[in-house]
Design a protein around this motif. Structure first.
Motif, PDB file in Angstrom:
ATOM      1  N   PRO A   2       0.834  -1.202   0.000  1.00 35.25           N
ATOM      2  CA  PRO A   2       0.000   0.000   0.000  1.00 35.25           C
ATOM      3  C   PRO A   2       0.870   1.255   0.000  1.00 35.25           C
ATOM      4  CG  PRO A   2      -0.642  -1.536   1.746  1.00 35.25           C
ATOM      5  CD  PRO A   2       0.657  -2.007   1.205  1.00 35.25           C
ATOM      6  N   LEU A   3       0.337   2.315  -0.556  1.00 35.56           N
ATOM      7  CA  LEU A   3       1.048   3.584  -0.527  1.00 35.56           C
ATOM      8  C   LEU A   3       0.957   4.211   0.861  1.00 35.56           C
ATOM      9  CD1 LEU A   3       2.616   5.706  -2.114  1.00 35.56           C
ATOM     10  CD2 LEU A   3       0.425   6.686  -2.842  1.00 35.56           C
ATOM     11  N   LEU A  29      -7.829   8.460  -3.683  1.00 34.60           N
ATOM     12  CA  LEU A  29      -6.832   7.402  -3.826  1.00 34.60           C
ATOM     13  C   LEU A  29      -7.568   6.061  -3.827  1.00 34.60           C
ATOM     14  CD1 LEU A  29      -3.738   6.806  -3.889  1.00 34.60           C
ATOM     15  CD2 LEU A  29      -3.897   6.446  -1.403  1.00 34.60           C
ATOM     16  N   ASP A  32      -7.366   0.117  -3.120  1.00 37.10           N
ATOM     17  CA  ASP A  32      -6.296  -0.884  -3.119  1.00 37.10           C
ATOM     18  C   ASP A  32      -4.914  -0.251  -2.985  1.00 37.10           C
ATOM     19  OD1 ASP A  32      -6.072   0.298  -5.580  1.00 37.10           O
ATOM     20  OD2 ASP A  32      -6.208  -1.549  -6.749  1.00 37.10           O
ATOM     21  N   ARG A  33      -4.868   1.098  -2.870  1.00 38.66           N
ATOM     22  CA  ARG A  33      -3.585   1.780  -2.704  1.00 38.66           C
ATOM     23  C   ARG A  33      -3.367   2.240  -1.259  1.00 38.66           C
ATOM     24  NH1 ARG A  33       0.144   1.328  -4.234  1.00 38.66           N
ATOM     25  NH2 ARG A  33       1.051   3.236  -5.079  1.00 38.66           N
ATOM     26  N   ASN A  60      -9.640  -3.445   2.353  1.00 36.30           N
ATOM     27  CA  ASN A  60      -8.416  -2.740   2.766  1.00 36.30           C
ATOM     28  C   ASN A  60      -8.409  -2.388   4.249  1.00 36.30           C
ATOM     29  OD1 ASN A  60     -10.456  -0.811   2.497  1.00 36.30           O
ATOM     30  ND2 ASN A  60      -9.022   0.829   1.945  1.00 36.30           N
ATOM     31  N   GLY A  85       2.322   0.132   4.596  1.00 41.10           N
ATOM     32  CA  GLY A  85       2.373   1.221   3.633  1.00 41.10           C
ATOM     33  C   GLY A  85       3.702   1.947   3.630  1.00 41.10           C
ATOM     34  N   ARG A 103      -4.302  10.908  -1.665  1.00 43.07           N
ATOM     35  CA  ARG A 103      -3.686  10.942  -2.995  1.00 43.07           C
ATOM     36  C   ARG A 103      -2.714  12.103  -3.107  1.00 43.07           C
ATOM     37  NH1 ARG A 103      -3.036  13.671  -7.098  1.00 43.07           N
ATOM     38  NH2 ARG A 103      -4.330  15.343  -6.201  1.00 43.07           N
ATOM     39  N   GLU A 107       1.434  11.771  -2.949  1.00 43.85           N
ATOM     40  CA  GLU A 107       2.100  12.151  -4.202  1.00 43.85           C
ATOM     41  C   GLU A 107       3.114  13.254  -3.950  1.00 43.85           C
ATOM     42  OE1 GLU A 107       0.447  14.701  -7.792  1.00 43.85           O
ATOM     43  OE2 GLU A 107      -0.296  12.645  -7.943  1.00 43.85           O
TER      44      GLU A 107
END
Length: 647
Positions: A2-3, A29, A32-33, A60, A85, A103, A107
């Motif tokens: 995961p992020l 986001l 699944d991230r 998740n 993550g 997100r 990022e």
């Protein structure tokens, strides 16, 4: 992988848990991230069962239950151990994330190699919360001089998981550990190579609710002072007493918690509490500060600092009685008008008069003093200084010249706040009748841009309340602006916007027509009607007082009351008048377009669609304005319309 791992420590969260989960479901986001790890700290109710039900429909989400530890630290550490993550975020169990938080935050952090990302935060009951921290996006804020880059010092940030593990950074565990998040972030500050700030995207909403563990600590409790002493020790030990970060964090604790203990409210405490607070505050002042630390204080705080150092309780009480009394009153709106998609505003704010002659500050020759004559003489005697020399330390003339002010707006629903481009247009010192006292008066000009410009914060469709933020050497106030204007509407890039005086008497801006309407404050000057073949009647109204900017059509609500003509309707209307009840309003969607189609000008054409056959009388009653009500008569057979203003 995961992020982001979102770690949530829970303990009987109540309805706030639903708000938190809803905000996670709204994230841009993809699910699944990121993962969500709920760690329940032995809740005595059905919290664990609720969490398992939530997780059963969301792949998740993971749930971990532990024995009660008495504080959020232990479950957060368990969640950190489980996190997979690249970044980890610690959320309180009743807060919420803004939709693009994960997100945009991940990022930005990734792009700049941040060990920590401090995302823009709002706090429910504090309109000015941390606005100065989030002035602009910054890839690297280590070394920032105007504020410490981790302020506010809570864990609602994105931390690089490997960074925390590499340096063994964890929350101090125990049943009652006040300011555990400050201890955590002091360790982070000592090791982080890159701290980024994301100010352009709303990130976290700290929802204030009663009953949190920190509310059980009070200044009258010795444990409050024990933990404050530990915080100051950690700052000095981990960051150094005289480093930039050390000075910033020491000063924050000194001003807000040590000197901030001595206000007029201090005098209303029981004598035993006053002795405890004074004794503990003086011990911390002697141990962690020196006289040079007082040089950076505003003069009002400097008076309290000197009185505390003197060791004289009577002197300290005298200083506390005047502390913070040189505050500003509610600003008053002087002007508001639409100019090219921006609401140009001007407001005046004046310090509250507190002295016998009607001023705020005392005049002593060329000096403007924030301390009374009695206080200066008492301090001079205690410190064995010449009163005239000591008075120079409390001259606020330069402070008054440096006082800044700017407008700010805050979303009523989202609670997110933004600063507004502003400048102080006039600065004056009105004097008392005998000239011995003065106040400070500022006139501030600004412009609220409601367009969706990429370089500016985007104001979405909701009501935005307008504030004036005043900064006098770090002493901040952010009151709302008193207003008496009628509604002023504009169509900006096809978007209906109304500036109006709300029911509490303050200035607000409604974007999208949720509360106010373009019909408020603009009486139709011309009306035409058409009768389409499907039995509807379209009413086209000219609203010449509505400003326009940009091309395009938009739509918004209008509140209307109607009565169908005829004997039965007349009887019903008579009964309603006898009962002193108004006709029930209905919400109708109106279409708006600029009168001339230009990108700049004035006036719009509003189109209403009236359902069904018959003769109608429509009445729109402006809310929160001083404009007269108006009505429209529609004759279905001839499509003849008449407009009459009344009220």
């Amino acid at each position: 992988m995961p992020l982001v791992s979102v770690v949530v420590a829970t303990y009987s969260p109540g309805a706030g848990l639903d708000r938190l989960v809803a905000s996670l479901d709204r994230q841009t986001l993809p699910a699944d991230r990121f993962e969500v790890i709920f760690v329940d700290d032995g809740s005595p109710d059905d919290t664990v069962e609720r969490l398992h039900r939530i997780a059963s429909t969301r792949p998740n989400i993971r749930v971990e239950a532990i024995e009660n530890s008495g504080w959020a630290s232990r479950p957060r550490n368990v969640g950190l151990d489980l996190a997979e993550g690249e970044y980890v975020l610690f959320m309180d169990h009743d807060d919420e994330l803004y939709p693009d938080a994960l997100r945009a935050g991940a990022e930005f952090a990734r792009r700049h190699g941040a060990d920590v990302l401090n995302g823009k935060e709002a706090r429910t009951q504090d309109a000015g919360w941390a606005l100065d921290t989030y002035r602009a996006d910054s890839p690297q804020d280590v070394g920032r001089e105007d504020a410490h880059p981790l302020v506010p010092m809570n864990p609602h940030k994105l931390y690089r998981t490997a960074f925390l593990r590499e340096h063994g950074i964890r929350f101090i565990e125990g049943r009652r550990v006040l300011w555990e998040d400050i201890f955590f972030n002091i360790e982070v500050a000592a090791k982080a190579a890159t701290i980024s700030t994301l100010a352009s995207v709303p990130f976290y909403h700290w929802v204030q609710t009663g009953g949190s563990g920190s509310t059980t600590f009070r200044r009258s409790d010795p444990a409050w002072w024990d933990h404050l002493e530990r915080v100051l020790e950690a700052i000095v030990d981990r960051l150094g007493r005289d480093s930039l970060q050390g000075r910033q964090l020491r000063r924050h604790q000194y001003v807000s918690r040590i000197l901030g203990s001595f206000t007029p409210g201090f005098l209303r405490r029981p004598e035993e509490e006053r002795r405890l607070i004074e004794d503990r505050a003086r011990r911390l002042q002697e141990r962690f500060t020196d006289v040079s630390d007082d040089d950076d204080l505003d003069r009002g705080a400097a008076v309290v600092a000197a009185a505390l150092r003197s060791g004289d309780s009577a002197l300290l009480s005298l200083a506390a009685s005047a502390a913070g009394t040189d505050r500003f009153g509610a600003p008053v709106l002087d002007r508001a008008e639409w100019r090219g998609g921006r609401l140009a505003v001007s407001a005046t704010v004046t310090t509250v008069e507190r002295l016998a002659g009607g001023g705020t500050f005392r005049i002593d020759g060329e000096r403007v003093l924030a301390a009374s004559e009695d206080l200066i003489e008492a301090l001079a005697a205690e410190l064995e200084l010449d009163p005239a020399e000591l008075a120079g330390r409390y001259d606020v003339a330069e402070e008054l010249e440096a006082t800044a002010a700017a407008f700010a707006v805050r979303g009523r629903g989202s609670r997110i706040g933004w600063s507004v481009e502003s400048e102080v247009g006039a600065r004056s010192r009105p004097a008392s009748a005998d000239g011995s006292e003065v106040s400070l008066r500022l006139t501030v000009d600004g412009a609220v841009d409601v367009r969706a410009a990429p370089s500016d914060p985007f104001l979405d469709d909701q009501v935005w309340d307008v504030f004036l933020r005043v900064d006098r050497v770090g002493r901040l106030q952010q009151p709302r602006i008193r207003s008496s204007i009628g509604a002023q509407g504009a169509l900006v890039d096809g978007r209906p916007v109304v500036a109006y005086t709300n029911r509490d008497g303050f200035l607000s801006i409604d974007l999208g027509g949720g509360v106010a309407s373009l019909f408020d404050g603009s009486t139709p000057s011309a009306v035409t009607g058409t009768t389409p073949s499907d039995g509807r009647t379209e009413v086209h109204l000219s609203l010449p007082e509505v400003a326009t900017a940009g091309a395009g059509e938009g739509s918004g609500w209008v509140l209307l009351s109607f009565r169908r003509a005829g004997l039965r309707s007349a009887a019903v209307g008579l009964m309603r008048r006898i009962a002193r009840r108004e006709h029930p309003p209905a919400r109708f969607r109106a279409r708006f377009r600029p009168t001339d189609g230009d990108s700049a000008g004035g006036g719009v054409i509003a189109t209403l669609e009236l359902p069904g056959p018959g003769r109608y009388r429509w009445t729109a009653s402006p809310r929160g304005t001083h404009m007269p009500a108006w009505s429209i008569r529609v004759d279905r057979t001839t499509a003849r319309l008449e407009v009459a203003a009344h009220g």
